[in-house]
Design an enzyme around this catalytic site. Structure first.
Site, PDB file in Angstrom:
ATOM      1  N   ASP A  12       0.813  -1.469   0.115  1.00 41.50           N
ATOM      2  CA  ASP A  12      -0.039  -0.112  -0.018  1.00 41.50           C
ATOM      3  C   ASP A  12       0.969   1.249   0.040  1.00 41.50           C
ATOM      4  O   ASP A  12       1.762   1.523   0.562  1.00 41.50           O
ATOM      5  CB  ASP A  12      -0.890  -0.082   1.091  1.00 41.50           C
ATOM      6  CG  ASP A  12      -1.997   1.086   1.241  1.00 41.50           C
ATOM      7  OD1 ASP A  12      -3.096   0.816   0.336  1.00 41.50           O
ATOM      8  OD2 ASP A  12      -1.652   2.233   1.752  1.00 41.50           O
ATOM      9  N   ASN A  66      -2.119  13.441  -3.495  1.00 44.42           N
ATOM     10  CA  ASN A  66      -3.383  14.113  -4.415  1.00 44.42           C
ATOM     11  C   ASN A  66      -3.749  15.242  -3.941  1.00 44.42           C
ATOM     12  O   ASN A  66      -4.116  16.453  -4.830  1.00 44.42           O
ATOM     13  CB  ASN A  66      -4.483  12.824  -4.593  1.00 44.42           C
ATOM     14  CG  ASN A  66      -4.305  11.591  -5.443  1.00 44.42           C
ATOM     15  OD1 ASN A  66      -3.775  11.788  -6.334  1.00 44.42           O
ATOM     16  ND2 ASN A  66      -5.199  10.747  -4.992  1.00 44.42           N
ATOM     17  N   HIS A 100      -4.376  14.910  -8.791  1.00 41.34           N
ATOM     18  CA  HIS A 100      -4.354  13.446  -9.153  1.00 41.34           C
ATOM     19  C   HIS A 100      -3.377  13.289 -10.383  1.00 41.34           C
ATOM     20  O   HIS A 100      -3.358  12.150 -10.348  1.00 41.34           O
ATOM     21  CB  HIS A 100      -5.914  13.397  -9.672  1.00 41.34           C
ATOM     22  CG  HIS A 100      -6.885  13.618  -8.599  1.00 41.34           C
ATOM     23  ND1 HIS A 100      -7.290  12.467  -7.768  1.00 41.34           N
ATOM     24  CD2 HIS A 100      -7.684  14.690  -8.108  1.00 41.34           C
ATOM     25  CE1 HIS A 100      -8.011  12.801  -6.828  1.00 41.34           C
ATOM     26  NE2 HIS A 100      -8.262  13.986  -6.780  1.00 41.34           N
ATOM     27  N   ASP A 113      -1.541   9.749 -10.219  1.00 37.01           N
ATOM     28  CA  ASP A 113      -1.721   9.034 -11.231  1.00 37.01           C
ATOM     29  C   ASP A 113      -0.110   8.429 -11.704  1.00 37.01           C
ATOM     30  O   ASP A 113       0.245   7.196 -11.994  1.00 37.01           O
ATOM     31  CB  ASP A 113      -2.384   9.468 -12.524  1.00 37.01           C
ATOM     32  CG  ASP A 113      -3.782   9.370 -12.314  1.00 37.01           C
ATOM     33  OD1 ASP A 113      -4.401   8.917 -11.244  1.00 37.01           O
ATOM     34  OD2 ASP A 113      -4.500  10.028 -13.178  1.00 37.01           O
ATOM     35  N   GLU A 166      -4.884   2.281  -3.961  1.00 36.69           N
ATOM     36  CA  GLU A 166      -3.295   2.495  -3.907  1.00 36.69           C
ATOM     37  C   GLU A 166      -2.702   1.249  -3.407  1.00 36.69           C
ATOM     38  O   GLU A 166      -1.625   1.104  -3.052  1.00 36.69           O
ATOM     39  CB  GLU A 166      -2.676   3.674  -3.417  1.00 36.69           C
ATOM     40  CG  GLU A 166      -3.295   3.617  -1.754  1.00 36.69           C
ATOM     41  CD  GLU A 166      -4.621   4.419  -1.659  1.00 36.69           C
ATOM     42  OE1 GLU A 166      -4.924   4.579  -0.356  1.00 36.69           O
ATOM     43  OE2 GLU A 166      -5.437   4.604  -2.554  1.00 36.69           O
TER      44      GLU A 166
END
Length: 403
Positions: free
Chosen positions: A257, A265, A270, A274, A300
């Site tokens: 994770d 973010n 974002h 990404d 994630e």
């Protein structure tokens, strides 16, 4: 009359498949090899039509031009087949043989040696067909269309080798005169029309099968990270666990994770998030092995089912990935975006299902997060202390609640 009609069938069939393959390529223009198949049949259609209607009136240049058209079609098909399998086609070498054959045709035609001309044409075509069949045999035999195409190309090659002999024996086999010549022409035209149709159908089946495989791949793999999506990962993981039980080999599950991903973010947008996801997925692809299975099971959160790997080996792999990811940069404009990840690992026990294995690895992940993140935690006892970063391990029965 019948011989003439059968001769017209070949360019008609070739033209139909020219349009068909062009349509298949237009539907998916990334598959440039499909356009090469269209070019192959276009060359056959034009070449045969030229040979029927024009070459008799243009003499020697027409014979050479017809052979060049035929060879261009075969080379286009060879290029398409090799590109489909990610290989490099020896176009230069075979192009040189085509030009050499043209030189032989010119000399033989000038000398009036019709038999030598037919031998040179057919042998050159047969050799290229045989080479394509051989290359396919080495590259791919998995799909029925590939296997069928190998046989069709081999038959075409054989026909090319024996065709001059049949021509020489036509007086014996079919009788002399125009009737025998017409019978031989009809047989040649019919055999070629059937084989070309079978070849085209095999190629079309290959293209359609490739498109279906591509659609299945796109449905199963996450376009951002490049790894399997949750459903596809879990399905493949269950199958691999079953196979590992049958083989008696160890399998471990790594759950990873990305730490504080929401903060990335919020701080950088974002797009930056990404890039982090894509970078982590690419790293997993580079640092895992061919039999390992990777998947994105959450926003994630990622999983790796590691084949033939015990808990200690999985911990070492996790540590290598952790260090590499912590050292990588995900730049956005002037910002140097850096992230870390936490890892939980568990080794599958005998007859343990995927859900129970995931639960143990997931619990180890949350222990790693509670211990400060950017570390590896194992559910079970490690054989050796792999790294000081593997800070936590627990007995099998110890499961913690998320939080």
């Amino acid at each position: 009359m019948h011989a003439m009609i059968l001769t017209f069938v070949i360019p008609a069939v070739a033209l139909i498949f020219t349009v068909a393959f062009f349509g298949l390529w237009w539907n998916n223009r990334k598959c440039i090899h499909v356009l090469a198949f269209s070019a192959c049949f276009a060359s056959i259609a034009i070449g045969v039509a030229f040979n029927i209607w024009i070459s008799a009136n243009v003499g020697l240049p027409g014979i050479v031009f017809y052979h060049l058209l035929s060879m261009a079609g075969l080379l286009a098909m060879m290029w398409g087949l090799t590109v489909r399998h990610g290989q490099k086609a020896p176009i230069g070498a075979y192009g040189a043989t085509a030009l050499f054959t043209c030189a032989i045709l010119w000399i033989a035609s000038a000398a009036g040696e019709v038999s030598a001309m037919k031998m040179a044409q057919n042998t050159n075509s047969a050799l290229i067909m045989a080479m394509m069949a051989t290359n396919l045999w080495h590259y791919s035999k998995d799909h029925w269309a590939d296997r069928a195409l190998i046989w069709v190309l081999s038959t075409l090659a054989l026909f090319g080798f024996v065709r001059p002999l049949l021509t020489e024996l036509s007086d014996v086999l079919f009788g002399g005169g125009e009737a025998g010549a017409a019978t031989l022409t009809s047989i040649h035209a019919l055999v070629l029309a059937v084989l070309l149709t079978l070849m085209a159908l095999c190629l079309a089946a290959m293209v359609i099968s490739d498109n279906m495989d591509q659609q299945r791949h796109e449905a199963a793999f996450d376009p951002l990270s490049g790894v399997r999506m949750r459903g596809a990962f879990e399905s493949d993981a269950k199958a691999l666990l079953q196979y590992a039980r049958e083989e008696g080999l160890p399998v471990s599950l790594i759950v990873a994770d990305i730490d504080h991903f929401k903060a990335v973010n919020d701080a950088f947008g974002h797009v930056a998030g990404d890039r982090v996801i894509a970078g982590f997925g690419k790293m997993l692809g580079q640092m895992t092995r061919g039999r390992d299975i990777t998947g994105r099971v959450g926003g994630e959160e990622f999983c790796i089912l590691v084949w033939n790997c015990n808990l200690t080996q999985a911990a070492k792999m996790s540590e290598r990935i952790r260090r590499a990811f912590a050292a990588s940069s995900h730049c956005k404009e002037n910002h140097d975006v850096r992230c870390t990840a936490s890892f939980g690992i568990a080794e599958a026990e005998r007859d343990e299902g995927y859900s129970a294995l995931f639960e143990r690895a997931d619990a180890a992940l949350y222990r790693a997060k509670r211990a400060g993140r950017n570390r590896v935690a194992a559910d079970g006892e490690l054989e050796t202390d792999t790294s000081e970063t593997v800070v936590d391990f627990a007995p099998r029965a110890s499961l913690v609640q998320r939080g």
